[in-house]
Design a protein around this motif. Structure first.
Motif, PDB file in Angstrom:
ATOM      1  N   GLU A  36      35.211  55.105 -21.634  1.00  0.00           N
ATOM      2  CA  GLU A  36      34.055  54.237 -21.871  1.00  0.00           C
ATOM      3  C   GLU A  36      33.357  53.952 -20.537  1.00  0.00           C
ATOM      4  OE1 GLU A  36      31.097  52.184 -22.634  1.00  0.00           O
ATOM      5  OE2 GLU A  36      32.232  52.666 -24.472  1.00  0.00           O
ATOM      6  N   GLN A  38      30.861  51.879 -19.773  1.00  0.00           N
ATOM      7  CA  GLN A  38      30.517  50.496 -19.468  1.00  0.00           C
ATOM      8  C   GLN A  38      31.745  49.598 -19.479  1.00  0.00           C
ATOM      9  OE1 GLN A  38      27.261  50.330 -22.605  1.00  0.00           O
ATOM     10  NE2 GLN A  38      26.164  49.428 -20.885  1.00  0.00           N
ATOM     11  N   HIS A  39      31.526  48.341 -19.088  1.00  0.00           N
ATOM     12  CA  HIS A  39      32.545  47.306 -19.226  1.00  0.00           C
ATOM     13  C   HIS A  39      32.117  46.390 -20.360  1.00  0.00           C
ATOM     14  CE1 HIS A  39      35.234  47.975 -15.771  1.00  0.00           C
ATOM     15  NE2 HIS A  39      34.153  48.479 -15.172  1.00  0.00           N
ATOM     16  N   PHE A  40      33.074  45.943 -21.165  1.00  0.00           N
ATOM     17  CA  PHE A  40      32.801  45.032 -22.275  1.00  0.00           C
ATOM     18  C   PHE A  40      33.149  43.610 -21.848  1.00  0.00           C
ATOM     19  CE2 PHE A  40      33.137  48.026 -26.225  1.00  0.00           C
ATOM     20  CZ  PHE A  40      32.287  48.922 -25.615  1.00  0.00           C
ATOM     21  N   ARG A  42      29.280  43.863 -23.483  1.00  0.00           N
ATOM     22  CA  ARG A  42      27.979  44.343 -23.009  1.00  0.00           C
ATOM     23  C   ARG A  42      26.964  44.196 -24.136  1.00  0.00           C
ATOM     24  NH1 ARG A  42      28.684  46.930 -27.026  1.00  0.00           N
ATOM     25  NH2 ARG A  42      29.197  49.150 -27.284  1.00  0.00           N
ATOM     26  N   HIS A 115      33.556  43.998 -28.412  1.00  0.00           N
ATOM     27  CA  HIS A 115      34.673  43.703 -27.523  1.00  0.00           C
ATOM     28  C   HIS A 115      35.925  43.355 -28.322  1.00  0.00           C
ATOM     29  CE1 HIS A 115      36.142  41.490 -23.643  1.00  0.00           C
ATOM     30  NE2 HIS A 115      36.627  42.712 -23.744  1.00  0.00           N
ATOM     31  N   PHE A 130      37.738  51.611 -19.237  1.00  0.00           N
ATOM     32  CA  PHE A 130      36.398  51.088 -19.014  1.00  0.00           C
ATOM     33  C   PHE A 130      35.931  51.473 -17.610  1.00  0.00           C
ATOM     34  CE2 PHE A 130      38.120  48.179 -22.242  1.00  0.00           C
ATOM     35  CZ  PHE A 130      37.097  48.233 -23.183  1.00  0.00           C
TER      36      PHE A 130
END
Length: 432
Positions: A36, A38-40, A42, A115, A130
């Motif tokens: 993934e 991105q970081h959650f 988001r 999330h 992530f």
């Protein structure tokens, strides 16, 4: 580059389709790795779930974690859809439908919702990485290989026995494998944000339903208003580019989107009344040319899930439902394949998934042509017809027992004629 890493199933993307796929695979005991970027949490749009989604969330063991966090994240109970066009109002209660299954769901902030699903997939044992980005894909070997870059700019390779693309609008496999196929929908733009709506205690507004408003001066343009349980809403407008140009918007990155959205809202008297106390307090965003398709949804060692394969239009909130349905269909076939049994991905996955997508497509096309708008605002719908329509709006697009499911485009056209003229009989609607 370090030694090749290995896993049973590789998944690109930790959104709803990726997390539900991972949860389903962990139920069967497979090692799962999700890459993934991105970081959650988001930000994401697509906040209005459909009741059909509840079936798939429960199947994946994800429904309880959503239910447990309803109050914490102000997820709004949802039981239907309301429509507004000038002085005309209409609504459908999803509990009054033709198809079996849940008739209620929630409207959710996707940052929190996505999330939660990802965290639950991790609790089930999925390895979610992530901040890792796929920079190359190789599906030529029997077992596909991803080349990945982490946040320290370290590059590694990981090989899985099967690969699932759940990257959503990132559309990783379509881009790397040249699978993109142009959508036959006109290019449309969405301009959207989250707002303080100021309508918590307004008797004219039902927070338990999404509100879809048709622009009085251009029926091709429409607004969504998706309320949450804390006095805030997701708000946006969708139209073709020429609509926005009439408000002075040219499409450049530095234009003032908040002013644009306020101007478009002010031009719709009925909705402006609903949102008469609105406060804009978050950045306004835009997305253009989002409709997409691909040459195929699966091959011998990979499959596309959800929006990575096809995205239609936000008008009936079908995105998350299609995403979860795709995982529900794909994972038993992945299991079958990993057990050494043959899988016909066209017959067992692509055709069944597209059967429901085509029903959603018929509704989208009929909405923009104006036919379905005639149905929605008609006073001539019998209860049986309303229940059939309500089922499809609730996401039950794969229920082949619904008479509107078969030849949906033709039957919607027939239904529109019937709704315009109460003397016509709905013979086709009750046919085979």
């Amino acid at each position: 580059m370090s030694t090749m890493q290995h896993t049973d199933v590789l998944i690109i993307g930790a959104g709803p389709s990726g997390s539900s796929a991972a949860a389903l695979l962990r139920q069967k005991g497979y090692q799962v790795t999700i890459i993934e970027k991105q970081h959650f949490p988001r930000f994401s749009i697509g906040e209005s779930l459909l009741p059909q989604s509840m079936v798939f969330l429960e199947e994946a063991g994800l429904l309880d974690t959503v239910r447990e966090h309803v109050e914490q994240f102000a997820f709004q109970f949802k039981n239907g859809a309301a429509f507004l066009k000038g002085a005309q109002r209409s609504f459908y209660d999803f509990r009054e439908k033709f198809s079996d299954g849940p008739g209620t769901t929630w409207q959710v902030r996707r940052a929190n919702f996505d999330h939660l699903l990802a965290q639950q997939a991790e609790k089930y044992g999925a390895d979610i990485r992530f901040g890792h980005e796929v920079i190359d894909v190789d599906v030529a070997p029997e077992h596909p290989i991803l080349t990945v870059k982490d946040e320290q700019q370290q590059v590694y390779q990981i090989q899985g026995k099967f690969l699932l693309d759940a990257s959503g609008f990132g559309r990783i496999l379509p881009k790397f494998l040249n699978l993109e196929s142009p959508s036959d929908f006109p290019v449309r733009r969405a301009v959207f944000t989250h707002i303080e709506d100021g309508i918590l205690n307004d008797p004219e507004f039902d927070r338990e339903k999404i509100l879809i408003t048709v622009h009085a001066k251009d029926p091709r343009a429409w607004y969504w208003l998706i309320p949450f349980a804390d006095g805030r809403s997701s708000f946006g407008v969708v139209a073709e580019q020429d609509f926005f140009e009439r408000y002075g918007f040219k499409g450049s990155a530095d234009e003032d989107l908040e002013t644009l959205l306020k101007r478009i809202l002010a031009d719709e008297e009925s909705l402006s009344h609903v949102l008469r106390k609105v406060k804009f307090d978050m950045p306004v965003r835009t997305l253009v040319g989002y409709s997409a398709d691909v040459k195929h949804l699966a091959q011998r060692n990979y499959a596309l899930l959800g929006n990575a394969g096809e995205f239609l239009d936000p008008v009936f909130s079908s995105g998350v439902t299609i995403a979860l349905k795709s995982s529900s269909l794909a994972i038993p076939l992945v299991d079958q394949l990993l057990q050494g049994q043959p899988v016909n991905w066209t017959e067992q996955y692509e055709k069944p998934l597209r059967a429901g997508i085509q029903v959603f497509r018929a509704y989208v096309e009929s909405w923009y042509s104006g036919e379905f708008q005639d149905v929605v605002f008609s006073k001539n719908q019998e209860d049986k017809i309303r229940r059939m329509v309500s089922s499809l709006l609730a996401g039950y697009a794969w229920d082949s027992s619904n008479p509107i499911h078969k030849n949906a485009k033709k039957r919607l056209s027939t239904l529109a004629e019937y709704c315009r003229d109460p003397q016509l009989q709905q013979t086709e609607m009750n046919g085979a």
